[in-house]
Design an enzyme around this catalytic site. Structure first.
Site, mmCIF file in Angstrom:
data_model
loop_
_atom_site.group_PDB
_atom_site.id
_atom_site.type_symbol
_atom_site.label_atom_id
_atom_site.label_comp_id
_atom_site.label_asym_id
_atom_site.label_seq_id
_atom_site.Cartn_x
_atom_site.Cartn_y
_atom_site.Cartn_z
ATOM 1 N N CYS A 137 10.372 -4.170 -9.881
ATOM 2 C CA CYS A 137 11.651 -3.957 -9.200
ATOM 3 C C CYS A 137 12.654 -4.999 -9.705
ATOM 4 C CB CYS A 137 11.497 -4.015 -7.686
ATOM 5 S SG CYS A 137 10.709 -5.518 -7.071
ATOM 6 N N ASP A 146 -8.218 -11.431 -8.591
ATOM 7 C CA ASP A 146 -7.055 -11.751 -9.406
ATOM 8 C C ASP A 146 -6.954 -10.687 -10.499
ATOM 9 O OD1 ASP A 146 -5.124 -12.748 -11.088
ATOM 10 O OD2 ASP A 146 -6.041 -14.714 -11.347
ATOM 11 N N GLY A 195 0.759 -1.249 0.000
ATOM 12 C CA GLY A 195 0.000 0.000 0.000
ATOM 13 C C GLY A 195 0.786 1.293 0.000
ATOM 14 N N SER A 196 2.108 1.247 -0.088
ATOM 15 C CA SER A 196 2.885 2.494 -0.073
ATOM 16 C C SER A 196 2.593 3.348 -1.300
ATOM 17 C CB SER A 196 4.382 2.173 0.003
ATOM 18 O OG SER A 196 4.690 1.487 1.188
ATOM 19 N N LYS A 197 2.548 2.714 -2.464
ATOM 20 C CA LYS A 197 2.250 3.470 -3.694
ATOM 21 C C LYS A 197 0.782 3.911 -3.700
ATOM 22 C CE LYS A 197 5.700 0.924 -6.412
ATOM 23 N NZ LYS A 197 6.067 -0.023 -5.338
#
Length: 562
Positions: free
Chosen positions: A181, A101, A47-49
């Site tokens: 990443c 999904d 949830g950071s973004k």
């Protein structure tokens, strides 16, 4: 050090600080979200973004409730609740969490002109897909042991399907950011090249560096060499042995020089770890310049968001949905019996009662939540098709206090929203009153009204017993503190958590030593005691025990004590 530690805890708990790696913040910046945008985060947890997207949605502080919204999705039910914890601190009424999904994310319908339902298209989509994570090798040592060149081959398929579903849900003229990443081109440029070719002229790459000026990066590449687990290189698909043909497919290979020129893969950005002491990251900005060829004419209001026409698959047994069963989201009716009492008591003249809901079908509602009209439209139009995990801001809590005219008191969680919507029972307080109220910890007696400033006492005299909203206006007009409080006959108490108290007291320069404990110092006596015990044991082990020698014929005699 302990003061910094306590400061970080308090600010993180109140949602004022969110710690994440610098490169992880790049995708939302590239996405360029505005307050009116409908935004989808396809793989949102932890949830950071998502928190960045919500903050961008609320960039215009003049809008109490922005017209845009954020839909955060994750396939893992348990991670969805981690997402709830992360985003709950921001208390946005324009945000909803769903559990699906991402590769087969169902159409989200919204109603237009009454009962007519249409599929929702998004203006911005963040597609931060699962990846091998080889760009995190500086902080994640597990990558070194688990890395092999086949990881990207295994993940390419699911990454492509998520990205493809994303552009299907994207509005023509909208933008989607694809990010990983990982620095493996099979997970990065290969997915983008395959996606753009699949779009048949509907998709193109934008300049991903436009909104991150000053960032050090390398341009996307147009040539790479796929490998198998044994690190055997293949220049084309014909060289792939039969044992690897199921994983190394033709779409994993780089485009031809002619294709590469039209794809513009150099517009992607690759953040390499050594460039500015960060992790590795790949970001691509995809623009949907026109509807996909198989999408119906956008002027047709019943145009569905579907992929290329395929043969209808046979009916399958419905899969069981795992996870917690959520309580229902029950919105207020036009004739909601408790609403007139609440509206008249707090002066909620501009608040639309239809945007309020509870989590129970019973008449006695314990908590009342607020969502934006856009979120309400989604929830009421998709009661059975979409699995909703969480949404809304708690603004009212039921109280059984018989001395008040209203059955519901204000909640501190939604104070920053309700304070701007209510016209009654608002009291401006002075700084000394603010500090006095916030210094009272849980379990301590409330502040006496007679001990407050003259201005505050005069305003409180006009109000009956019950819930009130206290306002402290700093000399800086952009800084205002709202406290959901309770006025008694002769007392006043603020319903604020300890961490929030520390935050507000710190902001106004008050002494917070009462609430601060040095957890490191508390462990010192125990540590010293342990050190002393260890020292005694070491000393006992090092000093040899002297035992009397056995009697012998020598001249030495040992006298024993009788």
């Amino acid at each position: 050090m302990f003061r910094l530690h306590n400061f970080l805890i308090a600010e993180t708990a109140t949602g004022n600080i969110s710690r994440q790696e610098a490169v992880s913040m790049i995708p939302p910046l590239v996405l360029d979200v505005k307050p009116h945008h409908k935004v989808l985060d396809m793989c949102a947890a932890p949830g950071s973004k998502t928190a960045q997207l919500i903050e961008m949605l609320h960039a215009n502080e003049d809008d109490v409730i922005p017209s845009g919204l954020v839909v955060a999705n994750d396939a893992d039910n348990k991670r969805c609740y981690m997402l709830v914890h992360q985003t709950k601190r921001l208390q946005s009424p324009c945000f909803v969490i769903i559990n699906h999904d991402a590769t087969v994310l169902p159409n989200i319908e919204v109603s237009h002109d009454g009962d007519k339902k249409l599929p929702l298209k998004f203006d911005r989509i963040l597609c931060d897909v699962p990846c091998s994570g080889d760009g995190t090798l500086r902080k994640n040592f597990d990558v070194w042991a688990k890395f092999n060149t086949a990881n990207g081959n295994n993940l390419h398929g699911i990454q492509y399907r998520i990205a493809k579903r994303g552009v299907e849900l994207l509005e023509a003229g909208g933008q989607m950011v694809y990010s990983t990443c990982s620095l493996n081109p099979v997970e990065d440029e290969a997915v983008i090249a395959r996606l753009i070719k699949w779009g048949k002229g509907s998709l193109e790459l934008g300049d991903a560096s436009e909104n991150v000026k000053g960032l050090l990066y390398r341009k996307g590449i147009s040539h790479w060499i796929p490998m198998n687990r044994e690190m055997q290189e293949f220049k084309n698909f014909e060289e792939v042995p039969e044992k690897d043909a199921n994983l190394i497919r033709p779409h994993l290979f780089p485009p031809t020089p002619e294709e590469a020129e039209s794809l513009h893969l150099d517009r992607c950005i690759r953040v390499l770890p050594h460039l500015q002491d960060t992790g590795g990251f790949f970001v691509a900005l995809i623009k949907k310049v026109k509807p996909l060829p198989w999408e119906k004419d956008p002027s047709d209001p019943w145009a569905a968001v579907q992929g290329p026409p395929t043969q209808q698959p046979p009916n399958k047994k419905r899969k069981r949905v795992w996870g917690f069963k959520e309580d229902p989201f029950v919105y207020f009716r036009d004739d909601e019996p408790i609403w007139p009492e609440i509206r008249d008591y707090y002066g909620f003249d501009v608040l639309n009662a239809k945007d309020l809901f509870s989590r129970t079908t019973e008449d006695k509602k314990k908590n009342i939540y607020l969502s934006s009209s856009g979120i309400r439209n989604i929830l009421t139009s998709n009661e059975s098709g979409i699995k909703i995990i969480n949404t809304g801001v708690k603004i009212l809590i039921r109280t059984d206090n018989r001395g008040t005219e209203c059955s519901y008191r204000l909640s501190q969680e939604g104070a920053h929203v309700t304070a701007l919507l209510m016209k009654k029972r608002k009291v401006k307080i002075q700084k000394e009153d603010l500090v006095k109220l916030l210094m009272i910890d849980e379990g301590e007696p409330p502040a006496e009204i007679e001990g407050l400033s003259v201005e505050t006492k005069e305003e409180l005299k006009t109000l009956t017993t019950g819930s009130v909203m206290l306002e402290y206006h700093h000399k800086d007009p952009s800084f205002t503190i709202y406290l959901a409080s309770w006025k008694g006959n002769a007392s006043l108490r603020a319903y604020v958590s300890r961490q929030e108290r520390i935050h507000y007291l710190t902001m106004v320069g008050a002494d917070v030593s009462k609430f601060v404990t040095n957890k490191f110092l508390a462990k010192v006596p125990e540590a010293e005691e342990q050190v002393n015990d260890n020292a005694d044991q070491i000393e006992e082990d090092l000093i040899p025990k002297i035992e009397p020698p056995e009697s012998s014929g020598s001249n030495c005699e040992v006298k024993s004590e009788e």
